[in-house]
Structures are given as C-alpha cells and as structure tokens.
Design an enzyme around this catalytic site. Structure first.
Site, PDB file in Angstrom:
ATOM      1  N   GLU A   1       8.292  50.829  -0.638  1.00  0.00           N
ATOM      2  CA  GLU A   1       6.894  51.069  -0.274  1.00  0.00           C
ATOM      3  C   GLU A   1       5.997  49.998  -0.857  1.00  0.00           C
ATOM      4  O   GLU A   1       5.078  49.509  -0.178  1.00  0.00           O
ATOM      5  CB  GLU A   1       6.456  52.456  -0.773  1.00  0.00           C
ATOM      6  N   GLU A   2       6.263  49.640  -2.103  1.00  0.00           N
ATOM      7  CA  GLU A   2       5.404  48.674  -2.772  1.00  0.00           C
ATOM      8  C   GLU A   2       5.502  47.273  -2.166  1.00  0.00           C
ATOM      9  O   GLU A   2       4.656  46.427  -2.420  1.00  0.00           O
ATOM     10  CB  GLU A   2       5.742  48.612  -4.267  1.00  0.00           C
TER      11      GLU A   2
ATOM     12  N   ASP B   1       1.464  60.462  -3.016  1.00  0.00           N
ATOM     13  CA  ASP B   1       1.496  59.133  -3.619  1.00  0.00           C
ATOM     14  C   ASP B   1       0.411  59.066  -4.687  1.00  0.00           C
ATOM     15  O   ASP B   1      -0.773  58.985  -4.381  1.00  0.00           O
ATOM     16  CB  ASP B   1       1.248  58.063  -2.547  1.00  0.00           C
TER      17      ASP B   1
END
Length: 514
Positions: free
Chosen positions: A319-320, A348
């Site tokens: 995701e990052e 999140d």
C-alpha cells in the site's frame, strides 16, 4: 496510508506455517484465549451478534498484535515495508493466527512496479541538505542539474493553482513549494508548466516527505521533498544557486496479500473489510492499528459465524508503494465477481497518538470530495452512529484516494471506513470535543522511525476497533440499507470459491495506476 517507498526486493515465503512456530518468531507463545463469540452456524443469526463481537474486543488482544508487529520490525532491520523480510514475517504472523482460528487462508502474489533510488543530493551554498526523491520522479541529468532556488510566495506557496506561479519567474529554476492541498504530481505538473526545471516540496510537519507521484507517467520534472528544518530556510533563499541530483528507476517486483473469508453466509453479497499490512518503518500506527483491529475482529467473529452474508478479511500488501495490493485485487476480479462484493470497509490508521475521529465522507456533505458510490452514505451513517453511541462526535474525511478504498470506489463498490489522522494538525474545535493537543499533528511520527509502540492512543484504537467490528458484523446480517439485499441465507460455496465456482482470491492483474 500511502505516500512513501522502500527499496529492496521481496522474498516470498510459504503459508500454512505451524501457528506455534510462527508465533515463536516474534517471541509470543501460541495462545488459545481468543475465542469466537459463536461456535458455528447452528441456527438463525442472532440480532445481537454485532454487539457481542464488538464487546468481545479488548485492548489486551489488540495490543498483543501491535507487540508482535513491533518485535517483527525490531528483528528485521527496523521495518515491515514491502520488499523487506519484516513484511513476510508480518504475513506469517497474521496467517498463523487466522489458521489457528480455523480460517482457510491464502496469500496470493501480485506484481507491482517498484521504484529504486540510487542518488539523492541537494547542494545549497556549499552545504548538502537531506533531500528525499519522490517515487516515480524523473531523474536529473547525470551529475545533477544547476539552477537558482525560487520559492513560491506565501499567498501561493502550495503550488496547487496556476495562479500561484503568476508573477514568479521559475524558468529553468528549482522551485520550492510547501506540502498540502493537492497531490505531489499536480504540484510538479504546474511547476513544469510554469517553466521550472525541478520542484522541492517542504514538509508541513516534522520530518522528511516520503512522497510518491503515483506512477511513472505522472512525473514531468524531478520532484523531491525536505523536512521543515532544512526546507524552511529555502523560502528566504530566493536566487541562491543550487545543485539537485536525483537518480531512480522503476522495476517490477512481487508482494502478497492475505485473505480469509467466513465459511458461512452468502457468497454473492460479501462484506469486505481491509487494512494494509505493510509499513514504512515499524508502522505501529500506520498501519499496525488497522491490521490489529481487523485481525482481532476476525478472531472474535470466528471462521463460521451465524451470518447471512460472508465476511472477507483482507490485509493488503505494498500500500505504501502505491496501493498496489488492493488495486491488483479489485482489478483481478471480473464484473460478476465485483458484483459479489456488497461493500468495502477500510481501516487505515485508527489509533493515532493525537487522534481525530474521522469517517469517510460517503455522502459528500463536507464538500472536500465527491460522494462515494451509492450506499457509501449509509456506511458513513452507520459508522458515525456507532461512534456517537460511544459519546464521540465524528467528522468527515475526504475520499482523496490515499488509501485502499480507492479501487473499490473506482469500480462503483460502496465504501467507507475510519481514520484518526496523519500529518494534518488538530484544530482548537477538535481538541475541545475530542481531547488532544490543538496545533499538533494527529500523528507527529507519521512515516517516521518513531512510529512504534509508543505512538498509539489505545482508547482511540479500542473505540474504532469496536466500531468497525460492530458495523462489519451488522452488514454480515443484512446489507439492506446499502444495496437493498435483506441478507437471506443460502449454502456457502466450497472454501476458497465464489458462488459461481471462481477463485475467491485474486489473480495477478495489471499494475496499479496511482
């Protein structure tokens, strides 16, 4: 929550590890004290199931998962980033706990484009400053590029509007703007349109900016970030000669998601709940908190609860680096498989140390983003109402594309979720109603090495974890308010299969467009 990159290749490990062995890796004994609130689908769903699941979630269980993530990071070079051994260990930990609870678990691989940085250098008046090349930024010429520093004036220092560059000659210069308001790629494009040779973005909170332009096609000129300690001085250095060298390249890499689904409930009206498992460093706030809440919800609900709609739990990878895991997952599903998903809930950052209480603005009433797909407003209301029942007045937060709901929303799946804030600053009004410190960032250690076990507000984590568990389980009983489906039960498919026999879990699909 994504804005950053890491730099090493992933080593894919197998699944199905013995639970005791995997837990021993992080120095935690295997435990059997996390019992589901139901033993299986032996009768009609009980209306009190959401409250029973939510009430069963305690800080002891949540914190145990955070401790595990911290120990994994400590033993693997201080990071759980995608491409690092700490991410694989995080996957193994989650898989072990789920299998221990009776879930059928898979960790499908996906390919994604990875950005590797080889050189980052900024020289100003003979002094070298710490500069962070943004993911997917174009490289400078060999040896760097030379140009004067041209900061944008206070009235336009964000660089998010063409008017911000009017009256400022950035032709051939290294423009300097502040972080905020619009995407980094948009800042770079506007600076390039005005004639700038490169752009420096100064962070609006402590620490450097670990940013991304989204994809390789988004970059027009070299773009990099600085922390305020170095960057603030550049706003008083107009015309000062500088040399900027940035060298990076994109390569294709592999990572994994973790997915598990209840064996009970309809498989053509599935409730999906997700959180990203990767991090920048240890990532206990971002996103150990969401991952821990998701895991504890699954364990308390159990693998075979008395629900009408199956509940699918997803821990996303990379995701990052650009929302790759969730994007690949959604894109791997055909139209019918996407229709089998009733809604998506995103967790999140739900325990920031100076926490706000935000719910994604499904109805668009805050005016900060367009409404989500039909049904998103109802999801927002369900989350807001449950927080209100705990004495918390929530605020909306924009669907700004910075987390894993993005691709679900893009294909029309209603979505919602919880968020306690990242680099933004708490206002006086928010501090008055939530507690906390006005003027400070919700998470002052966002994407920093200090995002560790000390960087979590446990009360916020517990409140949000219980809210997420309650709402997700309630939708397991009925999604009528979201999509008109009453939730009548039918025989579940075989483990790992959708109702039509297609795989529950994703194939490797095309790369994400961030």
């Amino acid at each position: 929550m994504t804005t950053s990159s890491s730099r090493r290749r992933i080593t894919t490990t197998g699944v199905g590890l013995a639970a005791a062995a995997s837990l021993a890796v992080v120095g935690l004994p295997a435990v059997a004290d996390t019992e589901p609130v139901t033993g299986g689908a032996t009768g009609a769903p009980r209306a009190d199931l959401p409250e029973r699941v939510a009430s069963a979630i305690e800080l002891t269980g949540l914190n145990r998962h955070l401790v595990a993530f911290q120990r994994i990071s400590d033993r693997h070079g201080g990071t759980r980033a995608a491409g690092e051994p700490g991410y694989d260990a995080s996957v193994d930990y989650v898989v072990a706990r789920l299998e221990e609870a009776g879930f059928d678990v898979t960790t499908p691989e996906f390919e994604y484009e990875r950005f590797t940085i080889d050189a980052e250098r900024l020289l100003v008046s003979g002094a070298e400053l710490d500069v962070q090349m943004f993911t997917y930024s174009p490289s400078t010429p060999a040896g760097g590029l030379d140009g004067p520093l041209v900061p944008l004036p206070p009235e336009g220092e964000l660089g998010c509007d063409p008017a911000d560059f009017v009256g400022v000659d950035v032709t051939g210069a290294i423009a300097v703007a502040r972080r905020g308001e619009c995407a980094f790629a948009e800042k770079g494009r506007l600076a390039a349109d005005a004639g700038a040779a490169a752009l420096l973005v100064v962070n609006n909170t402590e620490g450097p900016v670990h940013g991304t332009l989204g994809d390789a096609d988004a970059g027009v000129i070299p773009v990099a970030g600085l922390d305020p300690a170095d960057g603030d001085a550049l706003f008083d250095a107009a015309g000062t000669p500088a040399t900027l060298e940035l060298v990076g390249e994109a390569t294709v890499d592999t990572s994994r998601n973790v997915l598990a689904q209840t064996s009970t409930g309809r498989t053509d009206n599935v409730v999906v709940v997700g959180a990203h498992l990767d991090a920048v460093y240890a990532g206990i706030s971002d996103n150990g908190t969401g991952s821990a809440a998701l895991l504890e919800t699954a364990l308390r609900l159990g693998a075979a609860p008395e629900v009408n709609n199956a509940i699918r739990f997803a821990w996303w990878g990379a995701e990052e680096l650009g929302l790759h895991g969730s994007t690949q997952y959604v894109r791997s599903l055909d139209a019918e498989q996407q229709l089998d998903i009733a809604l998506y809930l995103n967790l999140d950052m739900i325990g920031s140390p100076n926490p706000g209480y935000f719910v994604y603005d499904g109805d668009g009433s805050d005016g900060s983003s367009e409404p989500g797909p039909h049904g998103s407003a109802q999801i927002e209301r369900a989350l807001v109402d449950h927080l209100a029942a705990q004495g918390i007045e929530a605020e909306g937060t924009a669907f700004d594309g910075r987390s894993d709901y993005r691709e679900f929303v893009a294909v029309g799946i209603p979505a919602g979720g919880l968020f306690t804030g990242a680099e933004g600053e708490m206002t006086e009004e928010q501090a008055a109603k939530w507690g906390g410190t006005a003027g400070d960032a919700y998470d002052p250690h966002y994407h920093q090495p200090e995002d560790d076990l000390d960087n979590v507000d446990r009360r916020a984590l517990l409140v949000n974890a219980r809210t997420a568990a309650h709402v997700a389980t309630a939708y397991g009983l009925s999604t009528r308010e979201v999509n008109g489906e009453p939730g009548s039960r039918r025989q579940a498919a075989e483990p790992g299969q959708l109702a039509d026999g297609a795989p529950m879990l994703p194939r490797t699909g095309r790369l994400a467009s961030r």
